[in-house]
Design an enzyme around this catalytic site. Structure first.
Site, PDB file in Angstrom:
ATOM      1  N   CYS A  46       0.850  -1.195   0.000  1.00 46.64           N
ATOM      2  CA  CYS A  46       0.000   0.000   0.000  1.00 46.64           C
ATOM      3  C   CYS A  46       0.882   1.239   0.000  1.00 46.64           C
ATOM      4  CB  CYS A  46      -0.954   0.085   1.178  1.00 46.64           C
ATOM      5  SG  CYS A  46      -2.141  -1.240   1.240  1.00 46.64           S
TER       6      CYS A  46
ATOM      7  N   ARG B 281       4.071  -0.239  -4.633  1.00 53.35           N
ATOM      8  CA  ARG B 281       3.759  -0.706  -3.280  1.00 53.35           C
ATOM      9  C   ARG B 281       2.444  -1.482  -3.222  1.00 53.35           C
ATOM     10  NH1 ARG B 281       7.011   1.656   0.442  1.00 53.35           N
ATOM     11  NH2 ARG B 281       5.638   0.859   2.042  1.00 53.35           N
TER      12      ARG B 281
ATOM     13  N   TRP C 287      -2.767  -2.728  -1.797  1.00 50.01           N
ATOM     14  CA  TRP C 287      -2.440  -4.153  -1.933  1.00 50.01           C
ATOM     15  C   TRP C 287      -3.366  -4.827  -0.930  1.00 50.01           C
ATOM     16  CZ3 TRP C 287      -0.622  -8.424   0.728  1.00 50.01           C
ATOM     17  CH2 TRP C 287      -0.035  -9.445  -0.030  1.00 50.01           C
TER      18      TRP C 287
ATOM     19  N   ASN D 114      -1.836   2.002   5.644  1.00 50.65           N
ATOM     20  CA  ASN D 114      -0.934   0.933   5.215  1.00 50.65           C
ATOM     21  C   ASN D 114      -0.668   0.065   6.432  1.00 50.65           C
ATOM     22  OD1 ASN D 114       1.045  -0.684   4.121  1.00 50.65           O
ATOM     23  ND2 ASN D 114       2.652   0.876   4.228  1.00 50.65           N
ATOM     24  N   GLY D 115      -1.099  -1.186   6.391  1.00 54.06           N
ATOM     25  CA  GLY D 115      -0.890  -2.075   7.533  1.00 54.06           C
ATOM     26  C   GLY D 115      -2.118  -2.937   7.757  1.00 54.06           C
TER      27      GLY D 115
ATOM     28  N   GLU E  21      18.913 -16.774  -7.493  1.00 55.41           N
ATOM     29  CA  GLU E  21      18.494 -15.414  -7.831  1.00 55.41           C
ATOM     30  C   GLU E  21      18.097 -15.316  -9.311  1.00 55.41           C
ATOM     31  OE1 GLU E  21      17.467 -13.010  -6.359  1.00 55.41           O
ATOM     32  OE2 GLU E  21      17.754 -11.248  -7.591  1.00 55.41           O
TER      33      GLU E  21
ATOM     34  N   LYS F  23      14.296 -14.220 -10.755  1.00 57.83           N
ATOM     35  CA  LYS F  23      14.017 -13.142 -11.713  1.00 57.83           C
ATOM     36  C   LYS F  23      13.078 -13.651 -12.802  1.00 57.83           C
ATOM     37  CE  LYS F  23      15.381 -11.223  -9.218  1.00 57.83           C
ATOM     38  NZ  LYS F  23      15.062 -10.196  -8.260  1.00 57.83           N
TER      39      LYS F  23
ATOM     40  N   GLU G  71       9.523 -14.276 -11.224  1.00 58.22           N
ATOM     41  CA  GLU G  71       8.811 -13.040 -10.872  1.00 58.22           C
ATOM     42  C   GLU G  71       8.389 -12.245 -12.095  1.00 58.22           C
ATOM     43  OE1 GLU G  71      10.399 -10.981  -6.939  1.00 58.22           O
ATOM     44  OE2 GLU G  71      11.971 -11.130  -8.430  1.00 58.22           O
TER      45      GLU G  71
ATOM     46  N   HIS H 134      20.464 -36.829  -7.383  1.00 57.85           N
ATOM     47  CA  HIS H 134      19.682 -37.339  -6.254  1.00 57.85           C
ATOM     48  C   HIS H 134      18.180 -37.248  -6.485  1.00 57.85           C
ATOM     49  CE1 HIS H 134      23.450 -37.724  -4.176  1.00 57.85           C
ATOM     50  NE2 HIS H 134      23.739 -36.489  -4.551  1.00 57.85           N
TER      51      HIS H 134
ATOM     52  N   LYS I 218       6.279  -4.381  -3.491  1.00 53.78           N
ATOM     53  CA  LYS I 218       7.702  -4.077  -3.354  1.00 53.78           C
ATOM     54  C   LYS I 218       8.189  -4.364  -1.940  1.00 53.78           C
ATOM     55  CE  LYS I 218      11.663  -2.312  -4.707  1.00 53.78           C
ATOM     56  NZ  LYS I 218      12.484  -3.273  -5.457  1.00 53.78           N
TER      57      LYS I 218
END
Ligand code: AGP
Length: 591
Positions: A2, A29, A74, A100-101, A469, A473, A476, A492, A586
């Site tokens: 948010c 956000r 969000w 926000n929260g 990483e 990418k 996402e 394995h 984010k």
């Protein structure tokens, strides 16, 4: 999650447009819905506009005015609908709230308020805040009504309340970020979840601390302690961030701009934090146990850091911050917990840090955003200086954090200066290598992978976290299932997944384990896999290769950048929004 934005005394008299532009900068956000409330000039009732979906190219026809608030959402409580979008109003429509929260105790308030006759227009936890203030304001002034309401909320929250009669905005913080910006020249005041939203107007800011509130009127900004209600001195700091940092600068997306900025940002990291790195390395030399934590990309940075430390002869431990709690009790006064975070606001990381702090552990924050909660909790801050990272997907913050950990590992073995030189050399090679030729090569590779639903990746030692990483990418940004493995894991079980033409990425460096990773590549090839090497060399095991500069133990930086670019081009090609991938925010400020 948010985004909050507000302006008071908008010099254009077009506060709704200013808020809309600010919200567009904060969309990373949260992008389920957005909304604006404004007090039009010479009108006593407020006007509100709310829409579901991304703010993107949205326009608003709200009337002119000098004070307005806005929000990008969000969703947590209540579905993605117009009526659940913020701002939320009290019954009389005199005040509006953005938030926000999560208000953990909102249901008990809601029941009471309904009994008292309040009418609710949404399913959100936020709306109770507006009605609680409305109820309290019957018996006390606005500021104490807001403070008392805020003190009664359970959870991590930041709120902005606009009172249309007095043309005042009150904002309170506990656990979720808030920053006030003061444009002294034009007597304009701004409130945001993050600085880029108002960087166009000012870089004179105050990051609110937990328990602080600001009361913004046409005349000034006043800072308060919410619990005591006492005024505090407001001291502004000037940030070295510039407007260009929050603009796309000719690139089609922030993500591509931020990937390309790594030509400068990584080397820049080598010139900061020297004293702080020395302090941390002294603690490690004194025998402090080292624990690295983070979430998502930051957790892969932690893991890469563990290899850097191991190469320097140091033992360390890493945890995804969300898995730290069973192990927190093994920390003590002789432990340093290095918490890595772009935003410094990730709830899971903050929870882990607070748990470690209770044991007496020293907290080191490796953080990019400024004025964050993590910074405040830390004993030592290594601010990585990559500048505002706007794309939801982390790139330049990650490599700046990685460079910082590398320098720390070097400092512990008294080779800080060598480390610094190597990072600077890395910056130089990236400048040459990260060019149109490379981008075209990666575009062609992306085209050949566009319709794949499964990609596998292997790496060993430092290239193992690089592989994690790289895969993240792709997941996402392009929504492709990309599964990374330590090369040693192949035999394995994983190898059953490889069939004819299965894309298999092999990340490698020119190091002593090159032979081992190439043997794993050969095993994949023998099962029909299409082997794509990401390495500073070519080899007969590879069907194709994206060649990266040979940078010794820093080669992983370049290997990972290939993953960033590939994710970007795959995402664009598959019609995803590379700056705002679906379902992601984010900074993940909820557990
Ligand atoms: C990065 O691309 C991700 N969106 C995500 O994994 C992120 O790294 C994670 O949520 C941690 O965020 P932080 O660095 O702000 O703490």
């Amino acid at each position: 999650m948010c985004g909050i934005f507000a302006v008071v005394n908008d010099k254009t008299n077009n506060a709704a447009q200013t808020v809309l532009a600010g919200l567009k900068k904060l969309e990373y956000r949260g992008y389920d819905s957005w909304g604006i409330a404004i007090k039009p000039i010479n009108v006593s009732t407020l006007r509100v506009e709310k829409h579901i979906g991304k703010i993107g190219d949205a326009k608003t026809n709200l009337p002119k005015g000098r004070i307005a608030i806005g929000h990008t959402r969000w969703a947590t409580h209540g579905g993605v609908t117009d009526y659940n979008a913020h701002p939320h109003l009290d019954c009389k429509g005199k005040l509006a709230v953005i938030h926000n929260g999560i208000v953990e105790n909102y249901l008990e308030f809601k029941e009471e308020l309904i009994k008292k006759g309040h009418k609710f227009a949404s399913e959100t936890d936020t709306e109770v805040i507006a009605h609680l203030i409305e109820e309290k304001i019957k018996h006390q002034n606005l500021i104490s009504a807001v403070f008392e309401t805020f003190n009664s909320l359970v959870g991590s929250n930041a709120i902005g309340v606009i009172d249309f009669e007095s043309e005042t905005i009150i904002a309170c913080r506990n656990g979720s970020p808030l920053v006030v910006g003061v444009d002294e020249k034009n007597h304009q005041y701004f409130l945001g979840s993050d600085v880029p939203a108002f960087l166009k107007y000012t870089n004179h800011v105050h990051f609110l601390d937990d328990g602080e509130a600001v009361v913004i009127t046409k005349q000034d900004v006043k800072l308060f302690n919410i619990k005591s209600g006492k005024e505090k001195k407001l001291v502004l700091q000037q940030l070295d961030w510039h407007l260009e940092d929050a603009e796309k600068g000719g690139f089609p997306h922030f993500l591509l701009k931020e990937i390309m900025e790594q030509k400068e940002t990584i080397a820049k990291t080598a010139s900061i934090n020297e004293k702080e790195i020395e302090k941390v390395s002294n603690l490690i030399k004194q025998g402090f146990k080292t624990v690295l934590i983070g979430c998502g990309t930051a957790s892969y940075c932690a893991l890469a850091g563990k290899y850097f430390f191991a190469n320097a002869g140091l033992e360390s431990q890493t945890y995804g911050a969300y898995e730290f709690s069973p192990f927190a009790r093994f920390s003590d006064k002789k432990t340093i917990v290095i918490a890595i975070s772009q935003s410094g606001e990730t709830a899971d990381t903050l929870i882990a840090v607070r748990a470690a702090k209770k044991t007496g552990a020293k907290i080191v924050a490796v953080v990019n955003a400024r004025g964050s909660t993590l910074e405040r909790l830390a004993d030592i801050v290594l601010s990585v200086g990559a500048g505002p990272e706007i794309a939801v997907v982390s790139t330049k913050a990650f490599t700046a954090q990685l460079a910082t950990l590398y320098l720390l590992a070097k400092a512990v073995t008294d080779r800080y200066e060598t480390g610094k030189e190597k990072i600077k050399r890395l910056g130089k090679s990236l400048k040459n290598w990260l060019d149109d030729k490379l981008r075209n090569k990666i575009i062609n590779l992306a085209k050949s992978l566009m319709n794949q639903e499964h990609i596998y990746l292997i790496g060993k030692h430092l290239n193992y976290p690089a592989t994690l990483e790289f895969a993240l990418k792709i997941k996402e940004t392009a929504y492709i299932h990309a599964e990374p493995f330590a090369a040693g894991e192949l035999k394995h079980g994983v190898i059953t997944l490889i069939q004819k033409n299965t894309p298999c990425f092999v990340l490698a460096s020119n190091d002593e384990i090159k032979g081992e990773i190439l043997s794993s590549a050969a095993e994949l090839k023998a099962r029909g896999g299409r082997i794509i090497g990401i390495a500073p060399f070519n080899s007969h095991e590879f069907d194709e290769v994206i060649q990266t500069p040979d940078l010794g133990d820093l080669t992983i930086f370049a290997n990972i950048i290939v993953g960033q670019l590939l994710g970007y081009y795959l995402g664009v090609g598959r019609g995803a929004d590379p700056d705002k991938p679906r379902n992601l925010a984010k900074s993940v400020t909820v557990k």
